[in-house]
Design an enzyme around this catalytic site. Structure first.
Site, PDB file in Angstrom:
ATOM      1  N   HIS A 129       0.841  -1.195   0.000  1.00  0.00           N
ATOM      2  CA  HIS A 129       0.000   0.000   0.000  1.00  0.00           C
ATOM      3  C   HIS A 129       0.876   1.245   0.000  1.00  0.00           C
ATOM      4  O   HIS A 129       2.102   1.151   0.116  1.00  0.00           O
ATOM      5  CB  HIS A 129      -0.989  -0.002   1.166  1.00  0.00           C
ATOM      6  CG  HIS A 129      -0.385  -0.013   2.526  1.00  0.00           C
ATOM      7  ND1 HIS A 129       0.378  -1.066   3.015  1.00  0.00           N
ATOM      8  CD2 HIS A 129      -0.432   0.908   3.538  1.00  0.00           C
ATOM      9  CE1 HIS A 129       0.758  -0.808   4.254  1.00  0.00           C
ATOM     10  NE2 HIS A 129       0.292   0.391   4.592  1.00  0.00           N
ATOM     11  N   HIS A 159       1.354   3.913   1.956  1.00  0.00           N
ATOM     12  CA  HIS A 159       1.876   4.637   3.116  1.00  0.00           C
ATOM     13  C   HIS A 159       3.402   4.701   3.090  1.00  0.00           C
ATOM     14  O   HIS A 159       4.076   3.754   2.656  1.00  0.00           O
ATOM     15  CB  HIS A 159       1.385   3.997   4.413  1.00  0.00           C
ATOM     16  CG  HIS A 159      -0.069   4.235   4.675  1.00  0.00           C
ATOM     17  ND1 HIS A 159      -0.808   3.506   5.582  1.00  0.00           N
ATOM     18  CD2 HIS A 159      -0.943   5.151   4.142  1.00  0.00           C
ATOM     19  CE1 HIS A 159      -2.055   3.948   5.587  1.00  0.00           C
ATOM     20  NE2 HIS A 159      -2.158   4.933   4.729  1.00  0.00           N
ATOM     21  N   ASP A 198       5.850   4.409   5.095  1.00  0.00           N
ATOM     22  CA  ASP A 198       6.724   3.420   5.724  1.00  0.00           C
ATOM     23  C   ASP A 198       6.726   2.083   4.994  1.00  0.00           C
ATOM     24  O   ASP A 198       7.442   1.160   5.391  1.00  0.00           O
ATOM     25  CB  ASP A 198       6.363   3.231   7.202  1.00  0.00           C
ATOM     26  CG  ASP A 198       4.907   2.850   7.417  1.00  0.00           C
ATOM     27  OD1 ASP A 198       4.052   3.218   6.588  1.00  0.00           O
ATOM     28  OD2 ASP A 198       4.611   2.190   8.436  1.00  0.00           O
ATOM     29  N   HIS A 199       5.959   1.984   3.916  1.00  0.00           N
ATOM     30  CA  HIS A 199       5.964   0.779   3.089  1.00  0.00           C
ATOM     31  C   HIS A 199       6.432   1.065   1.658  1.00  0.00           C
ATOM     32  O   HIS A 199       6.799   0.127   0.948  1.00  0.00           O
ATOM     33  CB  HIS A 199       4.567   0.163   3.045  1.00  0.00           C
ATOM     34  CG  HIS A 199       4.095  -0.339   4.369  1.00  0.00           C
ATOM     35  ND1 HIS A 199       4.159  -1.665   4.735  1.00  0.00           N
ATOM     36  CD2 HIS A 199       3.576   0.321   5.429  1.00  0.00           C
ATOM     37  CE1 HIS A 199       3.689  -1.800   5.968  1.00  0.00           C
ATOM     38  NE2 HIS A 199       3.329  -0.603   6.410  1.00  0.00           N
ATOM     39  N   HIS A 233      -7.348  -1.340   5.666  1.00  0.00           N
ATOM     40  CA  HIS A 233      -6.382  -0.348   6.146  1.00  0.00           C
ATOM     41  C   HIS A 233      -6.325   0.818   5.151  1.00  0.00           C
ATOM     42  O   HIS A 233      -6.364   1.985   5.530  1.00  0.00           O
ATOM     43  CB  HIS A 233      -5.031  -1.008   6.313  1.00  0.00           C
ATOM     44  CG  HIS A 233      -3.972  -0.105   6.853  1.00  0.00           C
ATOM     45  ND1 HIS A 233      -4.068   0.496   8.089  1.00  0.00           N
ATOM     46  CD2 HIS A 233      -2.789   0.310   6.327  1.00  0.00           C
ATOM     47  CE1 HIS A 233      -3.000   1.242   8.298  1.00  0.00           C
ATOM     48  NE2 HIS A 233      -2.216   1.156   7.246  1.00  0.00           N
ATOM     49  N   ASP A 281      -0.270  -4.402   5.980  1.00  0.00           N
ATOM     50  CA  ASP A 281      -1.039  -3.975   7.147  1.00  0.00           C
ATOM     51  C   ASP A 281      -2.462  -4.521   7.142  1.00  0.00           C
ATOM     52  O   ASP A 281      -3.281  -4.125   7.974  1.00  0.00           O
ATOM     53  CB  ASP A 281      -1.082  -2.447   7.219  1.00  0.00           C
ATOM     54  CG  ASP A 281       0.242  -1.857   7.683  1.00  0.00           C
ATOM     55  OD1 ASP A 281       1.175  -2.630   7.965  1.00  0.00           O
ATOM     56  OD2 ASP A 281       0.355  -0.625   7.746  1.00  0.00           O
ATOM     57  N   HIS A 301       4.443  -5.180  10.201  1.00  0.00           N
ATOM     58  CA  HIS A 301       4.872  -4.498  11.418  1.00  0.00           C
ATOM     59  C   HIS A 301       5.079  -5.470  12.571  1.00  0.00           C
ATOM     60  O   HIS A 301       4.449  -6.531  12.620  1.00  0.00           O
ATOM     61  CB  HIS A 301       3.825  -3.469  11.865  1.00  0.00           C
ATOM     62  CG  HIS A 301       3.765  -2.256  11.013  1.00  0.00           C
ATOM     63  ND1 HIS A 301       4.592  -1.169  11.190  1.00  0.00           N
ATOM     64  CD2 HIS A 301       2.954  -1.947   9.969  1.00  0.00           C
ATOM     65  CE1 HIS A 301       4.299  -0.242  10.290  1.00  0.00           C
ATOM     66  NE2 HIS A 301       3.311  -0.689   9.535  1.00  0.00           N
TER      67      HIS A 301
END
Length: 275
Positions: free
Chosen positions: A54, A56, A58-59, A110, A134, A172
């Site tokens: 996805h 975001h 941090d990915h 998410h 996530d 995570h």
């Protein structure tokens, strides 16, 4: 199929999946490209593709730099918001990397464009694996941000929950908090109690709790257990999507009430799953 588990940032995981015959490699959720390339070099493999779950940061934040360092790299995902995306994937699409098959599974909840990736090799003793980002984590799932409870239910229970009960690589290290919440939901669940005890020991040793298995998650993850009587009783709901929606609200409140986690130094560069 060999998987390198790479802890990055405060609690993220990115992954390097290696086809051992062709030495082709596929990365999942690149957040720190230089760390990834160091491991690519150590393994002596050819990185051809990035699978992003996805958009975001941090990915996906490492995609642009990685594409600059590796011209011709394919960056794949289901959401146009993914940085440096070269091709948009659709639900049910299948990819092939040497002997490794990849089935792309749209799992909104998410985010609306979240894609999970189911990987397997035919005629191979290694178990299949799903990279769930996530959408699903050990003992829990990502916060519902962009989709309806019904869509999230379909993603978790009808899509991911019906895969072979094998390996789950999530995005995570949220296992302790997830299982503490699971214990609140089902205080009498022995599987939750045992998994939480195990996770605390892993945390003390600064070791990851990934991978998990879907077979295990069905025993203690409340977000996959929305039809179970104790979970329904906890939420006061009966319809699975309504149970899930109530769980999401309770989980968000539980997270806000918890003590903030202290970032821990990651001593391990990468761990290996597979032969």
């Amino acid at each position: 199929m060999k998987v390198k588990v790479i802890p990055v940032l405060e609690d993220n995981y990115m992954y390097l999946v290696i086809e051992e015959h062709t030495r082709e490699a596929v990365a999942v959720d690149v957040a720190v490209p230089k760390r990834l390339l160091e491991i690519v070099g150590r393994e002596g493999v050819s990185l051809t593709t990035v699978l992003t779950t996805h958009h975001h940061w941090d990915h996906a934040r490492g995609n642009a730099e990685l594409a600059r360092l590796r011209p011709g790299l394919a960056v794949l995902g289901a959401d146009e918001r993914i940085c440096a995306l070269t091709r948009r994937l659709v639900h049910g699409e299948e990819l092939r990397f040497g002997a490794i098959h990849v089935r792309c599974l749209l799992t909104p909840g998410h985010t609306s464009g979240h894609m999970s990736y189911f990987l397997w090799e035919e005629d191979c003793p290694d178990p299949p694996a799903v990279f769930s980002g996530d959408a699903l984590s050990v003992g829990g799932c990502g916060l519902r941000l962009e989709s309806t409870a019904q869509q999230m239910y379909q993603s978790l229970v009808e899509t991911l929950g019906t895969l072979p009960p094998e390996t789950v690589f999530c995005g995570h290290e949220h296992t302790l908090g997830n299982l503490e919440f699971a214990q609140k939901v089902e205080p009498g669940n022995d599987h939750v109690r045992a998994k939480l005890s195990w996770a605390k020991k892993r945390d003390e040793d600064d070791m990851p709790t990934v991978p998990s298995t879907l077979g295990e998650e069905l025993l203690y993850n409340p977000f996959l257990r929305v039809a179970e009587e104790p979970v329904c009783k906890f939420t006061g709901k009966a319809a699975p999507a309504e149970v899930l929606e109530a769980l999401c609200r309770e989980r968000a409140s539980f997270e806000r009430a918890a003590e903030p986690l202290q970032p821990q130094a990651r001593a391990l560069l990468a761990l290996q799953w597979g032969p």
